[in-house]
Design a protein around this motif. Structure first.
Motif, PDB file in Angstrom:
ATOM      1  N   SER A   1      43.529  42.003  32.630  1.00 52.25           N
ATOM      2  CA  SER A   1      44.457  43.015  33.127  1.00 52.25           C
ATOM      3  C   SER A   1      44.918  43.984  32.036  1.00 52.25           C
ATOM      4  O   SER A   1      45.445  45.059  32.330  1.00 52.25           O
ATOM      5  CB  SER A   1      45.676  42.340  33.769  1.00 52.25           C
ATOM      6  OG  SER A   1      46.365  41.534  32.816  1.00 52.25           O
ATOM      7  N   TRP A   2      44.718  43.620  30.771  1.00 48.48           N
ATOM      8  CA  TRP A   2      45.059  44.511  29.657  1.00 48.48           C
ATOM      9  C   TRP A   2      44.183  45.766  29.641  1.00 48.48           C
ATOM     10  O   TRP A   2      44.537  46.779  29.034  1.00 48.48           O
ATOM     11  CB  TRP A   2      44.910  43.779  28.320  1.00 48.48           C
ATOM     12  CG  TRP A   2      43.594  43.115  28.108  1.00 48.48           C
ATOM     13  CD1 TRP A   2      43.265  41.824  28.387  1.00 48.48           C
ATOM     14  CD2 TRP A   2      42.388  43.730  27.606  1.00 48.48           C
ATOM     15  NE1 TRP A   2      41.934  41.575  28.091  1.00 48.48           N
ATOM     16  CE2 TRP A   2      41.386  42.728  27.597  1.00 48.48           C
ATOM     17  CE3 TRP A   2      42.073  45.003  27.137  1.00 48.48           C
ATOM     18  CZ2 TRP A   2      40.092  42.978  27.158  1.00 48.48           C
ATOM     19  CZ3 TRP A   2      40.777  45.254  26.704  1.00 48.48           C
ATOM     20  CH2 TRP A   2      39.809  44.250  26.713  1.00 48.48           C
ATOM     21  N   ASN A   3      43.029  45.723  30.322  1.00 46.79           N
ATOM     22  CA  ASN A   3      42.130  46.873  30.376  1.00 46.79           C
ATOM     23  C   ASN A   3      42.329  47.578  31.715  1.00 46.79           C
ATOM     24  O   ASN A   3      42.041  47.007  32.765  1.00 46.79           O
ATOM     25  CB  ASN A   3      40.682  46.420  30.205  1.00 46.79           C
ATOM     26  CG  ASN A   3      39.711  47.579  30.185  1.00 46.79           C
ATOM     27  OD1 ASN A   3      39.109  47.920  31.200  1.00 46.79           O
ATOM     28  ND2 ASN A   3      39.541  48.206  29.021  1.00 46.79           N
ATOM     29  N   LYS A   4      42.794  48.813  31.676  1.00 41.10           N
ATOM     30  CA  LYS A   4      43.198  49.510  32.901  1.00 41.10           C
ATOM     31  C   LYS A   4      42.045  49.713  33.884  1.00 41.10           C
ATOM     32  O   LYS A   4      42.251  49.737  35.095  1.00 41.10           O
ATOM     33  CB  LYS A   4      43.833  50.858  32.545  1.00 41.10           C
ATOM     34  CG  LYS A   4      45.176  50.741  31.848  1.00 41.10           C
ATOM     35  CD  LYS A   4      45.792  52.106  31.578  1.00 41.10           C
ATOM     36  CE  LYS A   4      47.138  51.962  30.882  1.00 41.10           C
ATOM     37  NZ  LYS A   4      47.758  53.283  30.581  1.00 41.10           N
ATOM     38  N   GLY A   5      40.840  49.856  33.382  1.00 41.63           N
ATOM     39  CA  GLY A   5      39.721  50.108  34.275  1.00 41.63           C
ATOM     40  C   GLY A   5      38.894  48.883  34.593  1.00 41.63           C
ATOM     41  O   GLY A   5      37.813  48.994  35.188  1.00 41.63           O
ATOM     42  N   TYR A   6      39.383  47.701  34.252  1.00 39.65           N
ATOM     43  CA  TYR A   6      38.585  46.482  34.409  1.00 39.65           C
ATOM     44  C   TYR A   6      38.144  46.261  35.859  1.00 39.65           C
ATOM     45  O   TYR A   6      38.906  46.463  36.812  1.00 39.65           O
ATOM     46  CB  TYR A   6      39.355  45.249  33.937  1.00 39.65           C
ATOM     47  CG  TYR A   6      38.610  43.972  34.263  1.00 39.65           C
ATOM     48  CD1 TYR A   6      37.476  43.620  33.547  1.00 39.65           C
ATOM     49  CD2 TYR A   6      39.003  43.167  35.330  1.00 39.65           C
ATOM     50  CE1 TYR A   6      36.748  42.483  33.868  1.00 39.65           C
ATOM     51  CE2 TYR A   6      38.288  42.022  35.663  1.00 39.65           C
ATOM     52  CZ  TYR A   6      37.159  41.693  34.914  1.00 39.65           C
ATOM     53  OH  TYR A   6      36.434  40.579  35.247  1.00 39.65           O
ATOM     54  N   LYS A   7      36.899  45.807  36.029  1.00 41.25           N
ATOM     55  CA  LYS A   7      36.381  45.454  37.348  1.00 41.25           C
ATOM     56  C   LYS A   7      35.340  44.350  37.212  1.00 41.25           C
ATOM     57  O   LYS A   7      34.442  44.425  36.392  1.00 41.25           O
ATOM     58  CB  LYS A   7      35.734  46.677  38.007  1.00 41.25           C
ATOM     59  CG  LYS A   7      34.991  46.394  39.314  1.00 41.25           C
ATOM     60  CD  LYS A   7      35.922  46.019  40.445  1.00 41.25           C
ATOM     61  CE  LYS A   7      36.687  47.201  40.957  1.00 41.25           C
ATOM     62  NZ  LYS A   7      37.422  46.892  42.215  1.00 41.25           N
TER      63      LYS A   7
END
Length: 421
Positions: free
Chosen positions: A42-48
């Motif tokens: 969740s620390w990475n805004k664009g994570y998928k």
């Protein structure tokens, strides 16, 4: 020791309606795993997370994962169709294929999926499609990277990317970006898969470090700042009970630290992180249920069950270990050394070899663990065996049939010039 997510009493009741063998999946476990993964990154805004459809190509499972904010990683025409029919839009579909027919590229483009090119030569292949099939290069594309050599981390991981048929070389990928820019591609990602089924929290951070450093080189040599970096799969599961399972929170934090030290520190803190964790997401949350038919004793003791390699290929194909629980006999101290076998006319049709198990009798129920990924999906029809049912143990404890077992008429349905009646 591995504990099944169903009890003997539950499974006996289920088998009254759905005969063995069948695969059964745990909805609660699947949702919890997806939430833990999303939290870890969740620390990475664009994570998928783009779930690898090939691991469990079952619409009911894919819809659960879609509800948990996952995308779909597809590798074939029908997987693309399935993702589309399950409601994944193009932005949530990654198309990672190899030796790809033009029809698959065309469908991926039509759906708006992100095309992840496996081969440098595919750039020319796609260019030719612009002349014959009105193909247009999308604005965003990904390239699959194979660094060659040996991927080693002390003694924990050692795979040989150079032996792999997947991906392009360092120089091919750099040149590929330059070539694709000429065709109007504006946004880029890279993808890499360097080791399979790792049971260590160190693999992803080390893979990330190598890819993040390459991202800096890509910017320097092509002027392109990557939009995303896809760490692919490779995080495994503890098939053996003595193995310690991966801790996704630790893994996610390890990637974060490398990200901040390498990308954020060099002005690339906006790069999105993608993953494709089919095995990690699903394997522990599926079981193959099978009933014992026979005992046989020759030079070994054989336990014959009603499942076979058509239901779970991994032990026969890879000599892979899958733990087995004899339901109702978990605490018995008396044990024997046996082979657990299926009925195929192949000697490798064995779920266990020289395995110490409680004394097993015909009629006993066994569950084979960690079959939620690359279990049903790798099934086949040798000896004219039919594919089994798939069931879902819902969060409320109810059981839902999500794929019926095949019938003989299904087997004959594709044959021309033969009257099954």
């Amino acid at each position: 020791m591995k504990t099944p997510f169903v009890t003997k009493n539950q499974l006996e009741k289920i088998t009254e309606q759905y005969p063995t063998p069948f695969h059964i999946y745990d909805e609660k476990g699947i949702r919890e795993k997806a939430r833990a993964l999303n939290k870890a990154f969740s620390w990475n805004k664009g994570y998928k997370e783009f779930f690898a459809v090939k691991a469990t190509p079952t619409p009911a499972i894919l819809k659960i994962l879609k509800e948990e904010a996952c995308g779909a990683d597809c590798a074939s025409y029908v997987e693309l169709l399935m993702a589309d029919k399950c409601g994944f839009d193009g932005a949530n579909i990654m198309f990672s294929s190899n030796d790809t027919p033009k029809e698959e590229f065309l469908l991926a483009k039509k759906l708006g999926a992100t095309i992840n090119l496996d081969a440098y030569e595919h750039i020319a292949f796609l260019s030719a499609l612009t002349e014959t099939d009105d193909f247009e290069f999308p604005k965003t594309m990904s390239l699959r990277y194979n660094p060659g050599g040996v991927f080693a981390m002390g003694t924990k991981i050692m795979d040989n990317p150079e032996d792999s048929k997947f991906g392009m070389t360092h120089e091919q990928l750099l040149d590929g970006i330059l070539q694709l820019q000429k065709y109007g591609v504006q946004h880029f990602g890279i993808h890499s898969f360097l080791a399979s089924n790792t049971v260590t929290n160190d693999y992803y951070p080390e893979l990330a470090r190598q890819l993040f450093e390459f991202a800096l080189e890509i910017r320097e040599k092509t002027g392109v700042t990557l939009d995303f970096i896809n760490l692919s799969g490779g995080i495994g599961v503890n098939y053996r009970p003595e193995e310690v399972e991966n801790d996704i929170a630790v893994i996610g934090d390890g990637v974060r630290r490398v990200y901040e030290a390498t990308l954020t520190a060099n002005g690339m803190g906006q790069v999105k992180i993608f993953t494709e964790l089919g095995r990690f997401m699903l394997a522990p949350h599926g079981l193959l249920a099978t009933r014992v038919l026979h005992r046989k004793k020759t030079y070994r003791t054989y336990i014959g069950v009603d499942a076979s390699a058509v239901n779970l290929m991994r032990p026969a194909f890879y000599d892979a270990y899958h733990h087995i629980t004899v339901l109702g006999k978990e605490n018995e101290t008396a044990r024997e050394i046996v082979d657990v076998t299926g009925s195929l006319c192949e000697n490798n049709d064995k779920f266990a070899k020289n395995r110490s198990l409680p004394v097993i009798e015909p009629g006993d129920l066994l569950v084979i663990h960690d079959t939620g990924a690359h279990g049903f999906s790798m099934g086949y029809q040798y000896n004219a065996k039919l594919r089994s049912a798939e069931l879902l143990l819902k969060e409320d404890g109810q059981v839902r049939l999500i794929r019926r077992a095949e019938k003989p008429e299904d087997y004959f349905a594709t044959i021309e010039g033969f009257d099954f009646e």
